[in-house]
Design an enzyme around this catalytic site. Structure first.
Site, PDB file in Angstrom:
ATOM      1  N   SER A 178      -5.570  17.729  -2.041  1.00 52.14           N
ATOM      2  CA  SER A 178      -6.038  18.241  -1.229  1.00 52.14           C
ATOM      3  C   SER A 178      -6.418  16.425  -0.059  1.00 52.14           C
ATOM      4  O   SER A 178      -6.524  16.459   0.915  1.00 52.14           O
ATOM      5  CB  SER A 178      -7.042  18.033  -1.338  1.00 52.14           C
ATOM      6  OG  SER A 178      -8.165  18.635  -1.949  1.00 52.14           O
ATOM      7  N   SER A 179      -6.358  15.323  -1.305  1.00 52.50           N
ATOM      8  CA  SER A 179      -6.820  14.355  -1.218  1.00 52.50           C
ATOM      9  C   SER A 179      -5.709  13.546  -0.324  1.00 52.50           C
ATOM     10  O   SER A 179      -5.513  12.896   0.571  1.00 52.50           O
ATOM     11  CB  SER A 179      -7.003  13.531  -2.158  1.00 52.50           C
ATOM     12  OG  SER A 179      -6.050  12.944  -3.056  1.00 52.50           O
ATOM     13  N   ASP A 194       2.769  12.501  -2.936  1.00 54.48           N
ATOM     14  CA  ASP A 194       2.609  13.845  -2.390  1.00 54.48           C
ATOM     15  C   ASP A 194       2.118  13.722  -0.860  1.00 54.48           C
ATOM     16  O   ASP A 194       2.338  14.921   0.113  1.00 54.48           O
ATOM     17  CB  ASP A 194       0.064  13.653  -2.490  1.00 54.48           C
ATOM     18  CG  ASP A 194       0.335  13.036  -3.968  1.00 54.48           C
ATOM     19  OD1 ASP A 194       1.049  13.741  -4.687  1.00 54.48           O
ATOM     20  OD2 ASP A 194      -0.934  12.980  -4.400  1.00 54.48           O
ATOM     21  N   GLY A 240      -5.157  19.636  -8.116  1.00 56.57           N
ATOM     22  CA  GLY A 240      -3.788  19.801  -8.222  1.00 56.57           C
ATOM     23  C   GLY A 240      -2.649  19.678  -6.959  1.00 56.57           C
ATOM     24  O   GLY A 240      -2.017  19.920  -7.437  1.00 56.57           O
ATOM     25  N   ALA A 246      -3.822  15.648   1.352  1.00 55.45           N
ATOM     26  CA  ALA A 246      -3.568  16.676   3.139  1.00 55.45           C
ATOM     27  C   ALA A 246      -4.911  15.333   3.940  1.00 55.45           C
ATOM     28  O   ALA A 246      -4.634  15.451   4.749  1.00 55.45           O
ATOM     29  CB  ALA A 246      -3.907  17.867   2.643  1.00 55.45           C
TER      30      ALA A 246
HETATM   31  C1  GLA Z   1      -0.669  12.869  -8.391  1.00 54.02           C
HETATM   32  C2  GLA Z   1      -0.261  11.145  -7.563  1.00 54.02           C
HETATM   33  C3  GLA Z   1       0.616  11.736  -7.447  1.00 54.02           C
HETATM   34  C4  GLA Z   1       1.849  12.078  -8.441  1.00 54.02           C
HETATM   35  C5  GLA Z   1       1.444  12.554  -9.247  1.00 54.02           C
HETATM   36  C6  GLA Z   1       2.147  13.405 -10.239  1.00 54.02           C
HETATM   37  O1  GLA Z   1      -0.581  13.665  -7.232  1.00 54.02           O
HETATM   38  O2  GLA Z   1      -0.923  11.031  -6.440  1.00 54.02           O
HETATM   39  O3  GLA Z   1       1.536  10.048  -6.175  1.00 54.02           O
HETATM   40  O4  GLA Z   1       2.063  10.798  -9.531  1.00 54.02           O
HETATM   41  O5  GLA Z   1      -0.044  12.723  -9.108  1.00 54.02           O
HETATM   42  O6  GLA Z   1       3.841  13.793  -9.984  1.00 54.02           O
END
Ligand code: GLA
Length: 379
Positions: A110-111, A155, A107, A113
């Site tokens: 981390s991927s 992200d 959530g 990062a």
């Molecule tokens: C994941 C995805 C993001 C975004 C979020 C939801 O983290 O990697 O690109 O869509 O979910 O907002």
């Protein structure tokens, strides 16, 4: 072993603007003071050798050779970065490195990062200068094209561009972004991270399916209003005005209408949230984050009984301004903006109520309080 360089790539949280980046919507986010550390030393022979304090095994490959095959292993993230960098540059030098995450996976992205830290390390080893936004794009291509998640750039943008004293506001259509500094009148807050105990891989979740549902809603609207269709991969809800949605929503299958409803309502919430943040109105900003989670539950239909339960409990607790599922919200964690003086009571009450509903997570349910921080950097 002594390494020459150290990169810190923070995790991210997104209070408002969830599930809309892939439809070119508006998002907000923070980088936080927990994340991934990568220590490395460049080498001349083109070989990458990685060890991890979080995952088992080692990773070995050659940056000078193309590899397209995913191995289903943590090394895929480094290989994905090699793939995305090799589309643009010649890589000659490898790295010997050690990577470590600081919080449970699930959530906080981390991927992304990890991807950002590899982009910065491989670029350093090969004398490639990248702007922060190029780092975002390369890491994002690695995840979409190599790992296979059809996500947007939320992200990577938070992780690379975030700032300690502000909120990142990003338009995923134009890629324009700004950091909105904290209003001096805004009350202090910390960011609570509540790990449900369920971890997950997004590639195996309904994440990609939801992206297609959004695009189907967009196609439906274009078809109902007799407009030309674009190829599916170039179709985004952002390109269709809300007035078209208002005219067509009755006619379209309700599942698709709900996905679009989430998109248009989240657009409005982000706009309102930015104004609330600018004026220091943390109460309203927090409420919009709660509303965003409601829409994720009812319109976007993600979440799990565990996450929904955390959300419902935290919503009822004094000292919580607002919050929602973190990230994709299928498993993983919820995040909340919490008045610092309530941290203790929020932890106690949340733990008590959550574990009475889900005692099986006694060992894996975890709570952390973190702060916004600057984006990825050499330490
Ligand atoms: C994941 C995805 C993001 C975004 C979020 C939801 O983290 O990697 O690109 O869509 O979910 O907002």
């Amino acid at each position: 072993m002594e390494y020459q360089y150290h990169i810190f790539a923070p995790y991210r949280v997104c209070p408002i603007g969830a599930h809309v980046d892939h439809q070119h919507g508006l998002v907000t986010g923070f980088a936080i003071d927990k994340g991934v550390d990568l220590w490395f030393t460049p080498n001349e022979d083109g070989k990458v050798h990685l060890e991890s304090r979080t995952f088992e095994g080692t990773v070995d490959f050659d940056v000078t050779q193309a590899s397209q095959i995913k191995e289903g292993h943590w090394g895929d993230y480094a290989r994905g970065v090699k793939y995305a960098l090799r589309k643009r540059f010649t890589l000659r030098h490898g790295i010997n490195g050690l990577i470590q995450g600081s919080l449970p996976v699930g959530g906080l992205s981390s991927s992304a990062a990890v991807l950002i830290s590899y982009v910065m390390a491989f670029a350093k080893a090969n004398d490639i200068e990248l702007t922060p936004f190029e780092v975002v794009k390369i890491a994002s291509e690695a995840e979409r094209e190599y790992i296979g998640l059809n996500n947007g750039i939320l992200d990577q943008a938070c992780i690379a561009l975030g700032k300690k004293d502000g909120l990142l506001f990003l338009d995923c259509d134009t890629n324009e972004y700004r950091i909105i500094r904290r209003n001096p009148d805004m009350p202090d807050f910390s960011i609570g991270i509540f790990f449900s105990g369920l971890t997950r891989s997004l590639v195996n979740s309904d994440y990609n399916l939801r992206v297609y549902e959004c695009k189907t809603a967009a196609w439906d609207m274009l078809a109902y209003t007799d407009q030309p269709l674009k190829p599916f991969d170039k179709t985004f809800l952002r390109d269709i005005p809300k007035s078209t949605f208002d005219k067509t929503k009755i006619a379209m299958p309700q599942r698709f209408a709900r996905r679009a409803e989430h998109f248009y309502s989240e657009y409005r919430r982000v706009r309102q949230g930015v104004t609330a943040w600018e004026s220091g109105n943390l109460k309203l900003f927090g409420k919009l984050s709660f509303d965003s989670c409601e829409s994720s539950i009812h319109n976007y239909e993600c979440g799990s009984p565990e996450l929904i339960s955390i959300y419902e409990i935290m919503k009822s607790l004094p000292g919580v301004y607002g919050g929602r599922f973190s990230g994709a919200g299928f498993k993983g964690a919820c995040i909340a903006l919490v008045a610092p003086e309530y941290q203790e009571s929020v932890s106690q009450e949340l733990t008590r109520q959550y574990l009475s509903r889900f005692p099986e997570y006694e060992d894996t349910f975890k709570i952390y309080f973190v702060r916004p921080d600057d984006g990825a950097r050499f330490v």
